[in-house]
Design a protein around this motif. Structure first.
Motif, mmCIF file in Angstrom:
data_model
loop_
_atom_site.group_PDB
_atom_site.id
_atom_site.type_symbol
_atom_site.label_atom_id
_atom_site.label_comp_id
_atom_site.label_asym_id
_atom_site.label_seq_id
_atom_site.Cartn_x
_atom_site.Cartn_y
_atom_site.Cartn_z
ATOM 1 N N THR A 143 1.226 -1.322 -0.111
ATOM 2 C CA THR A 143 0.126 -0.037 -0.188
ATOM 3 C C THR A 143 0.740 1.197 0.026
ATOM 4 N N VAL A 144 1.952 1.348 -0.559
ATOM 5 C CA VAL A 144 2.610 2.572 -0.709
ATOM 6 C C VAL A 144 2.525 2.831 -2.314
ATOM 7 N N PHE A 145 2.623 4.510 -2.201
ATOM 8 C CA PHE A 145 2.967 5.077 -3.919
ATOM 9 C C PHE A 145 4.341 5.297 -3.893
ATOM 10 N N PHE A 147 5.366 6.368 -7.590
ATOM 11 C CA PHE A 147 4.631 6.460 -9.055
ATOM 12 C C PHE A 147 6.103 7.119 -9.438
ATOM 13 N N PHE A 150 2.926 10.636 -13.378
ATOM 14 C CA PHE A 150 2.197 11.595 -12.612
ATOM 15 C C PHE A 150 1.257 13.054 -13.926
ATOM 16 N N TYR A 245 -4.224 5.128 -5.227
ATOM 17 C CA TYR A 245 -5.425 7.038 -4.845
ATOM 18 C C TYR A 245 -6.036 6.478 -5.023
ATOM 19 N N MET A 248 -8.303 6.166 -1.976
ATOM 20 C CA MET A 248 -7.850 6.515 -0.256
ATOM 21 C C MET A 248 -8.161 7.760 -0.515
ATOM 22 N N ILE B 45 3.524 11.953 -5.929
ATOM 23 C CA ILE B 45 3.166 11.454 -5.091
ATOM 24 C C ILE B 45 4.223 10.123 -4.861
ATOM 25 N N LEU B 67 1.931 12.441 0.209
ATOM 26 C CA LEU B 67 0.350 11.187 0.750
ATOM 27 C C LEU B 67 1.425 10.217 1.108
ATOM 28 N N ASN B 68 1.082 9.319 2.317
ATOM 29 C CA ASN B 68 1.866 8.507 2.309
ATOM 30 C C ASN B 68 1.091 7.036 2.965
ATOM 31 N N ALA B 69 1.302 5.779 2.485
ATOM 32 C CA ALA B 69 -0.050 5.338 3.270
ATOM 33 C C ALA B 69 0.485 4.357 4.029
#
Lengths: 410, 78
Positions: A143-145, A147, A150, A245, A248, B45, B67-69
């Motif tokens: 669950t870490v982004f 990219f 973008f 993303y 969320m 991001i 944003l860091n989940a």
């Protein structure tokens, strides 16, 4: 002068509140009024009468006391005339800007089809599925982004998807209204304080029970969660971080939507749980009441809080305190802080922007975004201030006019 | 006697005006959904290089990314 035919258009229903006194809702030309038992009884008499004398006689029998013609006139002026005159007055607008995007009759065609989603069996099925998908999503280790890029196209795509999900949210409120057999308005776009919002007019649900009103309030979130189901499925197939993303973002947006202080869905949920219509206004009533008492001024109406059942009374008192503190924080700290930052940083940022443009450099997207957002927020603040001052001036002019009229009549 | 009765009736009606004869316009129920994106307009991001500190929460990271989940397992593994 009372027009009996017009009064027959009044729609009187029981109003579900937490007040110990019986309350009714009177609907007349898209406006709704909370009235007491006496007014509801009087309207019923007016509907069945042809003359004022007949009304006075019937009303005297109902009240078990002789009502003089003067008293009758005073009561009618107090309770009935404001409803009749309401169409001449502009209803206070909660938004700075309000624009209907899809008219009610068009929304109704879709809401009629979607109301099936509120059937208990279907709703439970969907909620179970949504809950499962969320558990799987948030318990997933990945669950870490990350990219790599973008791009503008991705950005526009997500924005469009987000707007689409918000429109579906609004359809949820409309479909819930159809499910409970009440009418709804169109879907529109507005500016509330400084928030861009989509809205649906569901004023007609005042005549529903509190539980049903709560379902209408939460229907938007329920529909937006349904909207996420196919997104979840696609995400579990291709593990695209952009979809993650998006999911969320929609979830975090729920927290903002359910904020009970601004007039988002959360506000109406609290209003219906507490059983207090006109909640915002009533959070101020107690303070105003005691202030007037201290100043020894005349009090026309007792606060709603005094008529509430004990348990709810404590909750309402707590909410009133927190609500007022929240707005003191927003208006006395956050807004001045923004203004301070705006006046200290904005001129430098603008100078920097001009310099870069003069040197032929492309200013960064972040810088342009920051400047645009600050400018927009500042403009909304100025516009809101202008509207407040304009309304105050108008109120003062109206008060003066009525005082002059009263002195001429006397 | 008659005067007293009249006074009583007037007081009674005035009391009624407080509750039974109360009237208040109800606010327009506009169910609103704010169009707020979580820093959607940021340039990018990315969580690369950021450290997960609190499990199961959304952190605003300091290194420019926004944003860091973090899931609980990630937070525990760092």
């Amino acid at each position: 002068m009372i027009n009996f035919e017009t009064i027959r258009q009044f729609e009187v229903n029981s109003l579900d509140t937490s007040s110990k006194e019986k309350k009714f809702v009177v609907g007349y030309k898209e406006r709704h009024f909370e009235v007491g038992l006496g007014v509801a009884g009087l309207i019923e008499i007016l509907k069945q009468s042809e003359s004022l004398e007949e009304v006075r006689k019937k009303f005297s029998i109902q009240r078990k006391k002789t009502i003089s013609p003067e008293e009758m006139e005073a009561i009618l002026n107090h309770c009935i005339i404001p409803i009749l005159d309401s169409e001449k007055k502009v209803q206070p607008k909660p938004f700075l800007v309000k624009y209907e995007l899809v008219p009610a009759y068009m929304v109704q065609k879709i809401s009629e089809l979607l109301k099936i989603l509120f059937k208990p069996f279907i709703a439970v099925l969907f909620m179970g599925l949504i809950l499962t998908l969320h558990i799987v999503f948030y318990s997933s280790a990945n669950t870490v982004f990350f990219f790599d890029e973008f791009g503008l196209l991705t950005f526009v795509g997500i924005l469009a998807l987000f707007i689409l999900s918000s429109c579906f949210h609004e359809l949820g409120h409309a479909a819930a209204c159809r499910y409970f057999g009440v009418k709804h308005g169109g879907v529109g776009f507005g500016l509330y304080i400084n928030f861009p919002v989509f809205y649906t007019d569901v004023s007609d649900i005042w005549k529903l029970t509190r539980n049903k009103r709560l379902i209408v309030n939460m229907a938007g979130t329920y529909f937006q969660l349904i909207f996420l189901i196919p997104v979840f499925i696609v995400y579990f197939i291709n593990w695209d971080p952009i979809l993650k993303y998006f999911i969320m973002t929609v979830n975090i947006n729920f927290l903002i939507t359910l904020n009970p202080f601004f007039k988002f869905d959360g506000y109406w949920i609290v209003s219906d749980i507490l059983g207090v219509p006109n909640l915002r206004q009533r959070t101020k009533e107690v303070f105003t009441y005691y202030l007037r008492k201290i100043k020894k001024q005349t009090i026309n109406q007792k606060p709603f809080l005094f008529s509430m059942k004990p348990g709810k009374k404590i909750c309402m008192l707590l909410y009133s305190l927190v609500m007022n503190l929240f707005f003191v924080f927003v208006f006395c700290y956050l807004f001045p802080l923004f203004l301070y930052n705006f006046f200290t940083t904005f001129p430098n940022d603008i100078t920097e922007l001009v310099k870069r443009l003069a040197l032929g450099e492309t200013p960064s997207f972040d810088m342009l975004k920051r400047l645009l957002m600050q400018l927009l927020f500042f403009s909304f603040m100025l516009y809101a201030l202008y509207k407040v001052i304009r309304n105050k001036i108008r109120q003062r002019q109206l008060r003066k006019k009525s005082q002059i009229e009263a002195s001429v009549t006397s | 006697m008659k005067k007293n009765q009249l006074k009583q009736e007037l007081i009674s009606l005035n009391n009624d005006l407080y509750s039974e004869f109360s009237i208040q316009e109800l606010e327009q129920r506009l169910e609103t959904d704010p169009l707020l994106f979580v820093d959607f307009f940021q340039e990018g991001i990315s969580a690369a290089g950021d450290t997960c500190r609190d499990g199961g929460t959304l952190n605003v990271c300091e290194s420019g990314a926004t944003l860091n989940a973090c899931s609980a397992p990630e937070a525990l593994s760092t």
